[in-house]
Structure formats: structure tokens, C-alpha cells
Scaffold this motif. Sequence first.
Motif, PDB file in Angstrom:
ATOM      1  N   LEU A 158     -66.609 -30.179  52.760  1.00 16.66           N
ATOM      2  CA  LEU A 158     -66.143 -31.349  52.021  1.00 16.66           C
ATOM      3  C   LEU A 158     -65.309 -30.903  50.828  1.00 16.66           C
ATOM      4  CD1 LEU A 158     -66.225 -34.449  51.742  1.00 16.66           C
ATOM      5  CD2 LEU A 158     -68.300 -34.182  50.365  1.00 16.66           C
TER       6      LEU A 158
ATOM      7  N   GLN B 297     -72.665 -39.859  49.050  1.00 20.24           N
ATOM      8  CA  GLN B 297     -72.199 -41.001  49.846  1.00 20.24           C
ATOM      9  C   GLN B 297     -71.507 -40.589  51.143  1.00 20.24           C
ATOM     10  OE1 GLN B 297     -70.404 -44.354  47.814  1.00 20.24           O
ATOM     11  NE2 GLN B 297     -68.838 -44.552  49.394  1.00 20.24           N
ATOM     12  N   ILE B 298     -70.517 -39.698  51.057  1.00 19.90           N
ATOM     13  CA  ILE B 298     -69.789 -39.305  52.260  1.00 19.90           C
ATOM     14  C   ILE B 298     -70.725 -38.599  53.240  1.00 19.90           C
ATOM     15  CG2 ILE B 298     -68.044 -37.685  53.128  1.00 19.90           C
ATOM     16  CD1 ILE B 298     -66.341 -38.428  50.672  1.00 19.90           C
TER      17      ILE B 298
ATOM     18  N   LEU C   1     -61.287 -39.345  53.784  1.00 21.06           N
ATOM     19  CA  LEU C   1     -62.197 -40.401  53.358  1.00 21.06           C
ATOM     20  C   LEU C   1     -61.867 -40.833  51.933  1.00 21.06           C
ATOM     21  CD1 LEU C   1     -64.312 -37.838  54.630  1.00 21.06           C
ATOM     22  CD2 LEU C   1     -65.340 -40.022  55.284  1.00 21.06           C
TER      23      LEU C   1
ATOM     24  N   LEU D 293     -63.328 -43.216  48.749  1.00 20.75           N
ATOM     25  CA  LEU D 293     -64.524 -43.882  48.224  1.00 20.75           C
ATOM     26  C   LEU D 293     -64.159 -45.165  47.497  1.00 20.75           C
ATOM     27  CD1 LEU D 293     -66.561 -40.897  46.717  1.00 20.75           C
ATOM     28  CD2 LEU D 293     -66.861 -42.006  48.919  1.00 20.75           C
TER      29      LEU D 293
ATOM     30  N   PHE E 174     -62.427 -44.343  56.181  1.00 19.89           N
ATOM     31  CA  PHE E 174     -62.137 -43.052  56.814  1.00 19.89           C
ATOM     32  C   PHE E 174     -60.963 -43.162  57.787  1.00 19.89           C
ATOM     33  CE2 PHE E 174     -65.069 -45.114  59.765  1.00 19.89           C
ATOM     34  CZ  PHE E 174     -64.512 -44.832  61.007  1.00 19.89           C
TER      35      PHE E 174
ATOM     36  N   TYR F 186     -61.064 -37.671  49.838  1.00 19.88           N
ATOM     37  CA  TYR F 186     -61.682 -36.412  50.261  1.00 19.88           C
ATOM     38  C   TYR F 186     -61.214 -36.060  51.670  1.00 19.88           C
ATOM     39  CZ  TYR F 186     -65.106 -37.100  46.472  1.00 19.88           C
ATOM     40  OH  TYR F 186     -65.703 -37.284  45.253  1.00 19.88           O
TER      41      TYR F 186
ATOM     42  N   HIS G 193     -73.045 -41.248  54.847  1.00 17.27           N
ATOM     43  CA  HIS G 193     -72.334 -42.167  55.742  1.00 17.27           C
ATOM     44  C   HIS G 193     -71.887 -41.479  57.027  1.00 17.27           C
ATOM     45  CE1 HIS G 193     -71.197 -45.727  52.887  1.00 17.27           C
ATOM     46  NE2 HIS G 193     -72.408 -45.835  53.402  1.00 17.27           N
TER      47      HIS G 193
ATOM     48  N   THR H 204     -67.230 -46.629  52.238  1.00 15.83           N
ATOM     49  CA  THR H 204     -66.369 -45.466  52.489  1.00 15.83           C
ATOM     50  C   THR H 204     -65.342 -45.819  53.552  1.00 15.83           C
ATOM     51  OG1 THR H 204     -68.262 -43.990  52.067  1.00 15.83           O
ATOM     52  CG2 THR H 204     -66.337 -43.032  53.154  1.00 15.83           C
TER      53      THR H 204
END
Length: 303
Positions: A268, A238-239, A229, A231, A215, A173, A242, A213
Motif C-alpha cells: 500500500l 480503511q483500505i 483507491l 478515500l 477503487f 493510494y 475494505h 472507499t
Amino acid sequence: MKPLNKLLTMTWTVSNSEEGLVLREFLRARKQLSRKTLADIKYGGGNIEVNDAPVTVRHLLKKGDIVKITFPAENVSGVIQPFYLHLDIVHEDNHLLIVNKPPHLPTVPSIHNEHSLAGAVLFYYQQCGIPSTFHAINRLDKDTSGLLMIAKHRYAHDQFVRMQNKGEIKRTYRALVHGQLTVESGTIDSPIGRKDGSIIERVVRPDGQRAVTHFQIINVYHNTSLVELTLETGRTHQIRVHMSHLGHPLIADTLYGGIREGLSRQGLHASRLDIYHPIVERYFTFETNLPTDMLGYIAQCNS
């Protein structure tokens, strides 16, 4: 696209190592058809053949036998309302559809007759004569844009979900977050659970499910960072959870501390998928560019 008006079939040739297997064992253990799928084929109007002759699952296989299964037409949920929407199709074959989902559109409806990506896909299926219902492999939040995988039949759905549960589908992402991170890259390994008193919001909490995650900073624009990011797990939000936990919530993600300034939804985008397609036996990488609203926000930051 040429309409697919016939029922889906799959064909395999029995190998030397598979000779002597009972057909049920071949389909269940070697081809990983679930019991439910086999029951649907048997009782729902499908067919199982060996060398073009109908057989039962007790049939004993020989090397070189041609096993063919025909999947029945699928029942479409009455909750999903088909409607026309131009689909940005990134990839399509007889087993898998990958689309670039726009923001502000839920993956599936939360209320009856709500417009959703599922409804747009069902409309597309109807136009093409594809006798399937909607099988999402991954899901994106309503306001998250980007790559979304859809299986075109039960068997493909079973295969890809099994791979996803094993962490064998890599999802990447890109997010616009508030502030500048203090490190260029890192890993967030913090469990996520439901926030007390809320049915929607999640938080990092010690009794939550493990969530990982990875990054990396792509660029910094004044007090905004573009972060990539990846996963390792797939927890709800989640993102978003976090990054908020790090003190860098997503731009416009008001649920998790972001400020809505110049962007009408959380910044996102599901930008890349790396997958192995178990049916066609090939590796694929799919990528999409940032959508216009996120690019516009970056341009605004740079002006």
C-alpha cells in the motif's frame, strides 16, 4: 534551506467588510484561530500587534489595519526521539511539510525512543532552526509508504485538519491486492469498527463508523491486481479492511488475510494528494511513484 531561527509570524490586512470587528472576532471567526491557539499566543511568549503596536483582543479594527500575530516556540514531546534520516521532501513552505514516508517506519512512536517519522522531522527542524513540534495532518500505518502531510505550526494544523474532517483533502493510494476484481471500478460503502476482542484489528460491521472507499483497477498481473483507491472517509485500516471484505486482501497484509510472498509489508502506497492550501491560497497536487519494493513485486509477477 535557509535556517528559520525566528518565531513564525502571520500578517493580514483588514478589509472593508472587516472594519469595525473586534480583534478577537477577526481572529476567531475570519481567520479561524482556535481559543487554544490564542491562549498559547497570549501566555506562551507570542504576540499580537496591530500596525506594529501591541494590542489586546478587544481592539477595534479599521480598514487597512495590519494585524500581525507571532506564534510562540512550541514544546516538543519528550516521547519523540529526534534522529537523522534522509527525508524525501516533496513540498515545503513556512506552513506545510509533505514527505514521502518510507515503509517500515511508524508515523509516531508507540514506545519511548522508538525511531519514527516524527523523530526524523524533529531532527530536521532542529537542524533548520524551526521552533515547532510534530503536527501530523494525516497518518500512515507503519508499513504503508507515501505522502504524509505535516503542519509546521498549530495554526496550519488547525486549518488542514478542519479541511480533512470536511473531506476537502483528496487522498489517493495504490495497492497490490490478491486476485482479479470482477469490476473495473466501484465504491465500497461499508461501516468499519473494532473487531471484538482486539485492540488493533478492524472489521466491517453494521454498528461501525461509515467508511467509503472508491477503487479502480490500474493493471492486472497474473493473480495480482494494482488498484487505485481514493478515500472519502479516513477510518483506521480503511483500505486494508475494505479490500479484505471484498475478498481481495492486500499482498503481504497478513492481519487481513493477505499472503506474504515476495513483499515484506502490505502493498500500500499513498501516491497522490490534492489539496487547497488555505494560508497561501493555492491549489496543489502532489504525486509520488511506487516504491522500489512494490515495483520489484510487479516485475516478479511479470517474469
